[in-house]
Design an enzyme around this catalytic site. Structure first.
Site, PDB file in Angstrom:
ATOM      1  N   GLY B  63       0.790  -1.235   0.000  1.00 35.58           N
ATOM      2  CA  GLY B  63       0.000   0.000   0.000  1.00 35.58           C
ATOM      3  C   GLY B  63       0.817   1.276   0.000  1.00 35.58           C
ATOM      4  CB  SER B  64      -0.337   4.730   0.688  1.00 39.42           C
ATOM      5  OG  SER B  64       0.240   5.983   0.993  1.00 39.42           O
ATOM      6  CB  THR B  65       5.086   5.900   0.999  1.00 44.38           C
ATOM      7  OG1 THR B  65       4.442   7.016   0.418  1.00 44.38           O
ATOM      8  CG2 THR B  65       5.741   5.078  -0.096  1.00 44.38           C
ATOM      9  N   GLY B  67       1.771   4.806   5.074  1.00 45.24           N
ATOM     10  CA  GLY B  67       1.721   3.754   6.091  1.00 45.24           C
ATOM     11  C   GLY B  67       2.837   3.861   7.125  1.00 45.24           C
TER      12      GLY B  67
END
Lengths: 396, 131
Positions: B63-65, B67
Site C-alpha cells: 500500500g501507500s508510503t 503507512g
C-alpha cells in the site's frame, strides 16, 4: 553494505539524532534492496508535505527531525495542502492552515528550499544527465530519469528526507546502468499533440505496463516532437497509471538502451479507450483545474491569451509554483487571468488540497488529475485539451 | 532446546511478546486504524483484531508510503505492535519501524510461528526465539 568512515559515524549517532535516523533508514533500505554501498547525491526532492496526508504523527516526526537535522545538498519541496499565502481566498479551514504552516516551517528549519512544487526542474532544481539524485514525487522522478537522464529511485517522503540530511542514497535500482534498460517497445502510430493527448498516451502505455509485472521500462518510438509541457504531462500520467519511473523515447530522451525484442503497436483505438476511461459520461462540471503537474510559464501565457477580456462562469484554478507565478505577475499574465475570474493556487494542487466535497465534477487537461480527482475526492471527471478546458470554464 | 530463527535486522531493539500471525500482506495506511490499533481492512484475516502490544508477524507490507507514518502514530500513542517479523520487509514497514523505534526482523520462516506463541526478539542480531 560497505559504509565509509563518515557513514559509519552517522549511523553511530556522532553527527546528531536526525542524521543517525536518516542513516538507519538508508542503511536498512540498502540492505533490503541488496545495495553494496552508498552513493553521494547532489539533489533531493522531498514529498509528503500536505498535512492532510501527514496528520499529527507525521508532523511530530518532522518536528523531531528538524531539531538538529540540516540538509547537506540542494533540496526542494513537493506541493503542500494549500496556497501558503492565499489560502483564505481558496476556502481553506484556518486550523488546517495553521497545521500546514507548521509542516512547511519544519522543512524550512532543515534548510529545504520550500518551493512547494511538483516541478522542481522548472524552478531551479535541475540536475544534469547521469547525476545521482534522490527524488520523491512520481511525476518528477519519471521526468528526471527519462527526460533529463539523471538517476533516481522512486523515493518516499522519509527516504528522500534521509538522503537530504546525509547527502547519500543506497546504490541500487535505477542508479545502476543495468537496471535502466528497456523491457518492451511501443510504436505509437497516431500523431500525438498537446498535454491532454500525451496524458492519454501515458495512460494507454501505463495500463499495459501495469498489467505485466515483468515490464517496467518502455522504449517508445513514433513520437517525432514533444515539448517540455507535453513530456511533463506524459511523465505524470505514465507514472500514475503504470508506476513507471523511467522510459526511453527515441529521438527525445538522452539515455541509451538496448532495443527490446517485443513491440506493441499503439493505435488510435488505444488512445480512444484511454480517453473514454478518463471521461465520465454525463459528468456535471463545476470545477476547472489546470496545472497538474504545476503549470509552466508557457501554459500560463497561453491561458492569458485565451481568456483576455472574457469571464469564466465556473470555479477555475491554475495550480503552479510560486516562482513561476512571480514571473507571470511581472509579465502581466496574472492580471489578465485574474481579471477573467480565474484563481491562482500556488504551492498546492488538486491532488493534495483538502477539496473533497466542495465540487461535483472536475474538468482538466491532466490524466493524473483525473485519477486522483476520482480516487481521493470522488469527483466526476472530464479530460480534454487546455483550450477545451478554458471553453468549459467560460460556459454556463 | 529452544527453537530459534536467525533472520536479518531491519530496525534495532530487543523485546518479547505474544505473536499475532497473518499469512496475508498488510497495509498500515487504510488497513489499520491509527487511533485504536485495530485491523480494519475488509476481508483481511486479522480484521477486527488489535495489533497493540503484539509481535506482529506477516509476510510483507503493502500500500501507500503514508503507512510509515501510521506505524509512527501507533507507536507514539502506545497502540503499536512491540515488534514486527516479516518474510520480506519492504520500504513502508522498514521506514515505519525505524522512525517509530519498533524492533523489526525479516527473512524468518513465518509459517512456523503461530498466533499466541511467546517470542523473544533480538533485532540487533536478527534473532527470533520461542520462550
Amino acid at each position: 553494505m560497505k559504509l565509509t568512515q563518515l557513514q559509519k559515524e552517522m549511523l553511530e549517532g556522532k553527527h546528531g539524532y536526525a542524521t543517525q535516523k536518516s542513516m538507519e533508514i538508508l542503511n536498512a533500505l540498502g540492505e533490503i534492496y541488496g545495495a553494496k554501498e552508498m552513493v553521494p547525491v547532489t539533489s533531493v526532492q522531498v514529498a509528503g508535505v500536505s498535512y492532510a496526508n501527514l496528520g499529527e504523527p507525521g508532523l511530530d516526526w518532522l518536528a523531531q527531525m528538524a531539531e538538529d537535522g540540516r540538509v547537506r545538498v540542494l533540496t526542494t519541496l513537493n506541493p503542500a495542502g494549500m496556497d501558503m499565502e492565499n489560502w483564505k481566498v481558496l476556502g481553506i479551514d484556518p486550523e488546517f492552515a495553521r497545521n500546514q504552516e507548521r509542516v512547511v516551517d519544519a522543512f524550512a528549519k532543515m534548510g529545504i528550499i520550500t518551493t512547494c512544487t511538483c516541478t522542481p526542474y522548472l524552478v531551479g532544481n535541475l540536475p544534469h544527465f547521469g547525476e545521482h539524485i534522490a527524488w520523491a514525487e512520481s511525476s518528477a522522478v519519471c521526468f528526471a530519469n527519462s527526460v533529463i537522464g539523471a538517476k533516481t529511485n522512486r523515493e518516499g517522503g522519509p527516504s528522500a528526507l534521509a538522503a537530504a540530511l546525509t547527502g547519500y542514497t543506497p546504490l541500487y535500482g535505477y542508479h545502476l546502468e543495468k537496471n535502466r534498460q528497456a523491457h518492451v517497445a511501443f510504436t505509437v502510430t497516431p500523431l500525438v499533440k498537446g498535454s491532454a493527448q500525451f496524458g492519454a498516451l501515458g495512460k494507454a502505455i501505463g495500463d499495459i505496463l501495469e498489467s505485466k509485472t515483468e515490464w517496467a521500462i518502455p522504449y517508445i518510438t513514433g513520437i517525432s516532437t514533444a515539448d517540455t509541457d507535453e513530456l511533463k504531462a506524459f511523465c505524470a500520467s505514465i507514472a500514475t497509471y503504470g508506476g513507471t519511473a523511467l522510459f526511453h523515447m527515441a529521438g527525445i530522451t538522452p539515455d541509451k538502451t538496448k532495443i527490446p525484442p517485443e513491440t506493441i503497436t499503439i493505435t488510435e483505438k488505444h488512445l480512444t479507450k484511454a480517453e473514454e476511461e478518463l471521461n465520465e459520461e454525463g459528468a456535471v462540471i463545476d470545477f476547472v483545474s489546470i496545472g497538474c503537474p504545476h503549470a509552466s510559464l508557457r501554459e500560463i501565457r497561453y491561458i492569458a491569451e485565451l481568456v483576455d477580456g472574457k469571464q469564466v462562469k465556473k470555479e477555475t484554478w491554475i495550480t503552479t509554483a510560486r516562482p513561476t507565478k512571480q514571473v507571470a505577475d511581472q509579465m502581466g499574465y496574472t492580471q489578465t487571468i485574474e481579471a477573467a475570474g480565474i484563481k491562482f493556487a500556488c504551492d498546492t494542487c488538486c491532488v493534495v488540497a483538502p477539496i473533497k466535497g466542495r465540487f461535483t465534477g472536475l474538468c482538466t487537461d491532466s490524466a493524473k488529475g483525473c485519477y486522483y480527482g476520482r480516487g481521493r475526492n470522488n469527483f466526476q471527471t472530464k479530460h480534454c485539451s487546455l483550450e477545451e478546458c478554458i471553453e468549459e470554464a467560460l460556459t454556463e | 532446546m529452544t527453537k530459534k530463527f536467525k533472520g536479518r535486522k531491519i530496525s534495532p531493539g530487543t523485546t518479547s511478546g505474544e505473536a499475532l500471525v497473518s499469512s496475508q500482506g498488510l497495509s498500515f495506511y487504510g488497513g489499520v486504524d491509527p487511533e485504536t490499533g485495530m485491523v480494519v481492512e475488509k476481508g483481511h484475516e486479522l480484521e477486527g483484531q488489535s495489533v497493540t502490544g503484539k509481535v506482529l508477524v506477516f509476510p510483507s507490507g503493502k500500500g501507500s508510503t503514508v503507512g510509515s507514518y501510521v506505524l509512527y502514530q501507533l507507536a507514539k500513542t502506545g497502540k503499536g505492535p512491540v515488534a514486527i517479523i516479516n518474510k520480506e520487509t519492504e520500504t513502508i514497514v522498514a521506514v515505519g519501524c525505524i522512525i517509530s523505534e519498533i524492533p523489526a526482523v525479516d527473512k524468518i520462516p513465518i509459517a512456523q510461528i503461530h498466533t499466541g506463541q511467546k517470542l523473544r526478539i533480538d533485532a540487533n542480531n536478527g534473532l527470533v526465539e520461542f520462550i
